[in-house]
Write an enzyme that holds these catalytic residues in place. Structure first.
Site, PDB file in Angstrom:
ATOM      1  N   ARG A 117      13.247  32.860   5.623  1.00  0.00           N
ATOM      2  CA  ARG A 117      13.884  32.936   7.437  1.00  0.00           C
ATOM      3  C   ARG A 117      15.134  32.859   7.316  1.00  0.00           C
ATOM      4  O   ARG A 117      15.899  32.760   8.323  1.00  0.00           O
ATOM      5  CB  ARG A 117      12.804  32.265   8.208  1.00  0.00           C
ATOM      6  CG  ARG A 117      12.284  31.966   9.652  1.00  0.00           C
ATOM      7  CD  ARG A 117      11.583  31.283  10.461  1.00  0.00           C
ATOM      8  NE  ARG A 117      12.234  31.826  11.741  1.00  0.00           N
ATOM      9  CZ  ARG A 117      12.116  30.922  12.714  1.00  0.00           C
ATOM     10  NH1 ARG A 117      12.341  29.316  11.891  1.00  0.00           N
ATOM     11  NH2 ARG A 117      12.560  30.780  13.897  1.00  0.00           N
ATOM     12  N   HIS A 136      18.147  34.178   9.564  1.00  0.00           N
ATOM     13  CA  HIS A 136      19.144  33.547  10.829  1.00  0.00           C
ATOM     14  C   HIS A 136      20.393  32.921  10.454  1.00  0.00           C
ATOM     15  O   HIS A 136      21.612  33.166  11.706  1.00  0.00           O
ATOM     16  CB  HIS A 136      18.403  31.901  11.131  1.00  0.00           C
ATOM     17  CG  HIS A 136      16.918  32.290  11.494  1.00  0.00           C
ATOM     18  ND1 HIS A 136      16.351  32.043  13.371  1.00  0.00           N
ATOM     19  CD2 HIS A 136      15.886  33.135  11.594  1.00  0.00           C
ATOM     20  CE1 HIS A 136      15.847  31.657  13.654  1.00  0.00           C
ATOM     21  NE2 HIS A 136      14.976  33.039  12.939  1.00  0.00           N
ATOM     22  N   ASP A 137      20.468  33.019   8.961  1.00  0.00           N
ATOM     23  CA  ASP A 137      21.905  33.124   8.835  1.00  0.00           C
ATOM     24  C   ASP A 137      22.949  34.188   8.553  1.00  0.00           C
ATOM     25  O   ASP A 137      24.793  34.577   8.860  1.00  0.00           O
ATOM     26  CB  ASP A 137      22.584  32.368   7.326  1.00  0.00           C
ATOM     27  CG  ASP A 137      23.443  32.005   7.094  1.00  0.00           C
ATOM     28  OD1 ASP A 137      24.501  31.276   7.274  1.00  0.00           O
ATOM     29  OD2 ASP A 137      24.159  32.862   6.002  1.00  0.00           O
ATOM     30  N   GLY A 175      25.514  37.423  10.387  1.00  0.00           N
ATOM     31  CA  GLY A 175      26.664  36.885   9.889  1.00  0.00           C
ATOM     32  C   GLY A 175      27.265  36.526   9.040  1.00  0.00           C
ATOM     33  O   GLY A 175      26.722  35.050   8.868  1.00  0.00           O
ATOM     34  N   ASP A 195      27.494  34.034   5.938  1.00  0.00           N
ATOM     35  CA  ASP A 195      28.757  33.532   6.043  1.00  0.00           C
ATOM     36  C   ASP A 195      28.277  31.765   5.781  1.00  0.00           C
ATOM     37  O   ASP A 195      29.160  31.068   5.425  1.00  0.00           O
ATOM     38  CB  ASP A 195      29.846  32.949   6.591  1.00  0.00           C
ATOM     39  CG  ASP A 195      29.506  33.032   8.072  1.00  0.00           C
ATOM     40  OD1 ASP A 195      28.613  32.671   8.416  1.00  0.00           O
ATOM     41  OD2 ASP A 195      30.919  33.173   9.592  1.00  0.00           O
ATOM     42  N   SER A 206      27.622  29.416   7.516  1.00  0.00           N
ATOM     43  CA  SER A 206      27.013  28.865   8.648  1.00  0.00           C
ATOM     44  C   SER A 206      26.355  28.108   9.311  1.00  0.00           C
ATOM     45  O   SER A 206      26.817  27.363   9.727  1.00  0.00           O
ATOM     46  CB  SER A 206      28.205  30.100   9.939  1.00  0.00           C
ATOM     47  OG  SER A 206      27.069  31.255  10.006  1.00  0.00           O
ATOM     48  N   ASN A 243      16.597  28.259  16.062  1.00  0.00           N
ATOM     49  CA  ASN A 243      17.016  27.901  15.421  1.00  0.00           C
ATOM     50  C   ASN A 243      16.354  26.177  15.156  1.00  0.00           C
ATOM     51  O   ASN A 243      15.881  25.223  14.244  1.00  0.00           O
ATOM     52  CB  ASN A 243      18.468  27.300  14.813  1.00  0.00           C
ATOM     53  CG  ASN A 243      19.034  28.836  13.850  1.00  0.00           C
ATOM     54  OD1 ASN A 243      18.326  29.295  13.849  1.00  0.00           O
ATOM     55  ND2 ASN A 243      20.452  28.882  13.731  1.00  0.00           N
ATOM     56  N   PRO A 251      17.918  38.294  17.422  1.00  0.00           N
ATOM     57  CA  PRO A 251      16.861  38.367  18.029  1.00  0.00           C
ATOM     58  C   PRO A 251      15.781  37.573  18.336  1.00  0.00           C
ATOM     59  O   PRO A 251      15.616  36.597  17.723  1.00  0.00           O
ATOM     60  CB  PRO A 251      16.206  39.791  17.191  1.00  0.00           C
ATOM     61  CG  PRO A 251      17.273  40.333  15.901  1.00  0.00           C
ATOM     62  CD  PRO A 251      17.342  38.465  15.606  1.00  0.00           C
ATOM     63  N   HIS A 270       7.179  39.280   7.954  1.00  0.00           N
ATOM     64  CA  HIS A 270       6.276  38.352   8.556  1.00  0.00           C
ATOM     65  C   HIS A 270       5.178  38.732   8.538  1.00  0.00           C
ATOM     66  O   HIS A 270       3.860  38.016   8.500  1.00  0.00           O
ATOM     67  CB  HIS A 270       5.990  38.817  10.605  1.00  0.00           C
ATOM     68  CG  HIS A 270       7.026  38.011  10.822  1.00  0.00           C
ATOM     69  ND1 HIS A 270       7.720  38.188  12.199  1.00  0.00           N
ATOM     70  CD2 HIS A 270       8.360  37.332  10.528  1.00  0.00           C
ATOM     71  CE1 HIS A 270       8.784  37.567  12.579  1.00  0.00           C
ATOM     72  NE2 HIS A 270       9.442  37.149  11.901  1.00  0.00           N
ATOM     73  N   THR A 271       5.148  39.201   6.745  1.00  0.00           N
ATOM     74  CA  THR A 271       3.574  38.963   5.873  1.00  0.00           C
ATOM     75  C   THR A 271       2.832  37.222   5.547  1.00  0.00           C
ATOM     76  O   THR A 271       2.159  37.100   5.028  1.00  0.00           O
ATOM     77  CB  THR A 271       4.454  39.934   4.953  1.00  0.00           C
ATOM     78  OG1 THR A 271       2.788  39.917   4.436  1.00  0.00           O
ATOM     79  CG2 THR A 271       4.807  39.389   3.967  1.00  0.00           C
ATOM     80  N   ASP A 327       0.399  36.284   9.113  1.00  0.00           N
ATOM     81  CA  ASP A 327      -0.683  37.080   8.941  1.00  0.00           C
ATOM     82  C   ASP A 327      -1.347  36.317   8.015  1.00  0.00           C
ATOM     83  O   ASP A 327      -1.969  35.361   7.167  1.00  0.00           O
ATOM     84  CB  ASP A 327       0.100  37.751   7.658  1.00  0.00           C
ATOM     85  CG  ASP A 327      -1.434  38.312   7.134  1.00  0.00           C
ATOM     86  OD1 ASP A 327      -2.260  38.579   7.180  1.00  0.00           O
ATOM     87  OD2 ASP A 327      -0.711  38.729   5.638  1.00  0.00           O
ATOM     88  N   ASP A 354       2.903  40.977   1.068  1.00  0.00           N
ATOM     89  CA  ASP A 354       2.196  41.786   0.677  1.00  0.00           C
ATOM     90  C   ASP A 354       2.489  43.095   2.449  1.00  0.00           C
ATOM     91  O   ASP A 354       3.641  42.978   3.089  1.00  0.00           O
ATOM     92  CB  ASP A 354       0.700  41.338   0.854  1.00  0.00           C
ATOM     93  CG  ASP A 354      -0.383  41.596   1.020  1.00  0.00           C
ATOM     94  OD1 ASP A 354       0.617  41.361   2.118  1.00  0.00           O
ATOM     95  OD2 ASP A 354      -0.683  40.814   1.212  1.00  0.00           O
TER      96      ASP A 354
END
Length: 327
Positions: free
Chosen positions: A60, A64-65, A68, A70, A72, A90, A159, A189-190, A242, A250
């Site tokens: 994750r 989230h990085d 883009g 880099d 950051s 975050n 998102p 998200h498994t 899950d 899986d």
């Protein structure tokens, strides 16, 4: 030498974004840091042995990085820099920074000022998937680290689990990803968990109706209402994304969506669109297809906004930009 050039060129044409233009190379550190992959995998293996949840957290962190890519997200707030760790989505959510710190320290000891934090995150996410039972894919390397961060950019571009499919699709498209990447990468998200506040409206007040989401499986609904009662102090309780195989990478995630057992609304909405639902059905039946496409989409995502060549820097400490030296 000619053969190696042809192989590298073919790899670039098949797998890399034209914008990256072959400045990334899956042999990038072969000469300068030959033990890089082993160091990273050892660090991830040890982290998972201490905390089974950390595999999903590291994956994750990369997501989230990488709207883009880099590194950051790794930067701490300072007097002159407003970091991204406290951005909505975050704050009190993204974790695993200490794992990256430890791996980076070990890499610096072996290969000082050579490997970027961005490349380390990319390799860490692959190892996290692999050690959770998932696929292993070739990772082109050579990214450099950014020197700035933007909390506002995170809020605007990342998102959210509360957004409709149209908004999420638009955010993926804006980054050069397509609807297939969206569906495949949602399959991450498994593994992992979500805090109750991210889906609680589905349990008690879906669409301001005062009732649960009618598409949610009745048995799952009952279990989730017990785990996440309709009161504020349950907001940070954790539920598995899950519930069948929460620590195994899986294709059960897709089977859950087919059975109306997706935890997040942003996941279950994939079944409300003919095109995305068709992909969900396919991945629910063909795990090898999901594994193949997941690796390809991870490469696509890891190419978003990368810095190469003389752009950016190779941070010595992933939490802070390098100090400028004066002549």
């Amino acid at each position: 030498m000619e053969h190696k050039f042809c192989v590298d060129t073919l790899f670039c044409l098949l797998f890399l974004s034209p914008l990256v233009s072959c400045q990334l190379n899956y042999r990038f550190y072969d000469a300068t840091c030959p033990n890089l992959t082993r160091i990273v995998q050892s660090g991830v293996w040890s982290a998972i042995a201490n905390d089974t949840r950390i595999a999903a957290s590291l994956l994750r962190l990369h997501f989230h990085d990488c709207f883009g890519c880099d590194a950051s997200l790794l930067l701490d707030d300072t007097g002159s820099l407003n970091g991204e760790k406290n951005a909505p989505g975050n704050k009190n959510s993204v974790r695993g920074f200490e794992v990256i710190d430890k791996i980076k320290s070990n890499v610096e000891e072996a290969c000082p000022s050579t490997v970027s934090c961005t490349d380390i995150i990319t390799l860490v996410s692959r190892a996290a998937v692999y050690f959770s039972g998932g696929p292993y894919w070739p990772v082109p390397l050579g990214r450099r680290d950014g020197t700035t961060a933007s909390e506002n950019a995170v809020s605007e571009q990342l998102p959210s689990p509360f957004e409709p499919l149209e908004n999420i699709t638009a955010k993926f498209t804006a980054k050069g990803l397509d609807i297939k990447d969206l569906v495949v990468l949602s399959g991450a998200h498994t593994i992992g968990f979500a805090q109750c506040f991210t889906f609680k409206t589905r349990l008690f007040n879906f669409g301001e109706s005062g009732k649960p989401d009618p598409t949610l499986d009745a048995s799952l609904l009952q279990n989730l209402q017990s785990l996440c009662p309709n009161q504020a102090d349950s907001d940070t309780q954790l539920a598995p994304l899950d519930p069948v195989t929460s620590t195994k990478f899986d294709n059960i995630y897709f089977k859950n969506l087919v059975n109306n057992s997706g935890l997040l609304q942003s996941d279950q909405v994939l079944m409300g669109n003919n095109r995305t639902a068709s992909m969900v059905f396919g991945y629910s039946k063909l795990p090898f297809l999901f594994y193949r496409d997941f690796g390809a989409s991870m490469v696509n995502m890891a190419n978003i906004g990368v810095l190469t060549g003389s752009n950016g820097e190779i941070r010595k400490n992933c939490r802070v930009v390098n100090k400028k030296t004066t002549a």
